[in-house]
Design an enzyme around this catalytic site. Structure first.
Site, PDB file in Angstrom:
ATOM      1  N   PRO A 241      -2.861   3.904  -2.887  1.00  0.00           N
ATOM      2  CA  PRO A 241      -3.922   2.924  -2.599  1.00  0.00           C
ATOM      3  C   PRO A 241      -3.470   1.714  -1.782  1.00  0.00           C
ATOM      4  CG  PRO A 241      -3.158   2.657  -4.842  1.00  0.00           C
ATOM      5  CD  PRO A 241      -2.414   3.844  -4.289  1.00  0.00           C
ATOM      6  N   CYS A 242      -3.143   1.951  -0.510  1.00  0.00           N
ATOM      7  CA  CYS A 242      -2.756   0.833   0.349  1.00  0.00           C
ATOM      8  C   CYS A 242      -3.930  -0.121   0.582  1.00  0.00           C
ATOM      9  CB  CYS A 242      -2.184   1.332   1.666  1.00  0.00           C
ATOM     10  SG  CYS A 242      -3.200   2.503   2.564  1.00  0.00           S
TER      11      CYS A 242
END
Length: 274
Positions: A241-242
């Site tokens: 989850p950048c």
């Protein structure tokens, strides 16, 4: 849900362009060519909350508050000997890295299945092996270009396509009724990149970190630029989850799959946070 996301993204783009005026529901509805009642229903069905509440999650002030909350929660977790990865998530993501031998061979002969499927945030091209998901990209261009990019990343692999299986996979990631689930990832990157990606997986949904905070979490507080490069090299969206990394001042920052989608992901997760 995918159709609803297109409308939500349009509304977010309008709000970002007119944030200084804080347009009301009637104005936003007119901008996306819907009645206020219809927009209210679409938002509520998609996000689980009203447009007004959802839009509050998009503001810089809300992002700054979540940065502070995350810092406090991480400090508390450290004090009691817990990591963010010990929290109970609806979806548990685990991973393994490719071996040095596999990297040297260019993953020659690796069997990869890929397919296009619908998600609440638009169409996705995902790819997986027997050991886990190796690619997850929101569609931002023609399908042929998306497939060419995938082939370019895995030129020596044996690629096959199965859209039905891809949709089944996305139904596990986005179940109609929230329920515990597990997804395994197969990572291809440098040791530093993998260290950053593993730290990202440990960030709870609804939380955000700054680049500086993330660099500190991996024990490299001066490596903010290298951390940013590792985020840019991530080809497994959402599951790594950048999108949960924002700038220190509360600005949302860039995102491979579009800043409107990043804001939608952040607000959607915040709305579902207990």
């Amino acid at each position: 849900m995918a159709d609803h996301y297109a409308l939500v993204a349009h509304a977010i783009a309008y709000l970002r362009a007119n944030a200084a005026r804080q347009p009301g529901l009637d104005e936003v509805a007119a901008a996306v060519h819907l009645s206020p009642t219809h927009l209210q229903r679409v938002f509520s069905e998609w996000a689980g909350i009203s447009p007004k509440r959802f839009l509050q999650h998009l503001t810089k002030a809300a992002l700054l508050q979540r940065l502070a909350d995350t810092r406090d929660n991480l400090e508390l977790a450290d004090a009691v000997g817990l990591s963010s990865g010990s929290r109970v998530h609806d979806l548990v993501v685990s991973c393994e890295a490719m071996t040095p031998g596999e990297l040297r061979s260019g993953a020659a002969g690796l069997a990869i299945t890929c397919g296009f499927a619908a998600s609440p945030f638009g169409a996705v091209l995902t790819a997986w092996t027997a050991r886990g998901v190796c690619h997850f990209a929101f569609c931002t261009g023609p399908a042929a270009a998306m497939l060419d990019e995938l082939r370019g990343r895995w030129p020596l692999a044996c690629l096959s396509r199965d859209d039905a299986a891809a949709q089944t996979l996305l139904q596990r990631i986005f179940p109609a009724t929230p329920e515990p689930g597990r997804v395994h990832l197969l990572l291809r990157g440098t040791n530093f990149q993998i260290k950053v990606w593993e730290a990202l997986i440990g960030i709870a949904p609804g939380s955000v970190l700054s680049y500086r905070q993330l660099a500190g979490r991996i024990g490299a507080p001066r490596a903010q630029r290298a951390v940013g490069s590792a985020l840019a090299a991530n080809h497994i969206g959402l599951l790594i989850p950048c999108h949960r990394i924002i700038r220190e001042g509360g600005e949302v920052g860039s995102y491979r799959w579009g800043s409107e989608r990043k804001l939608a992901l952040l607000a959607w997760e915040a709305a579902r946070r207990p």
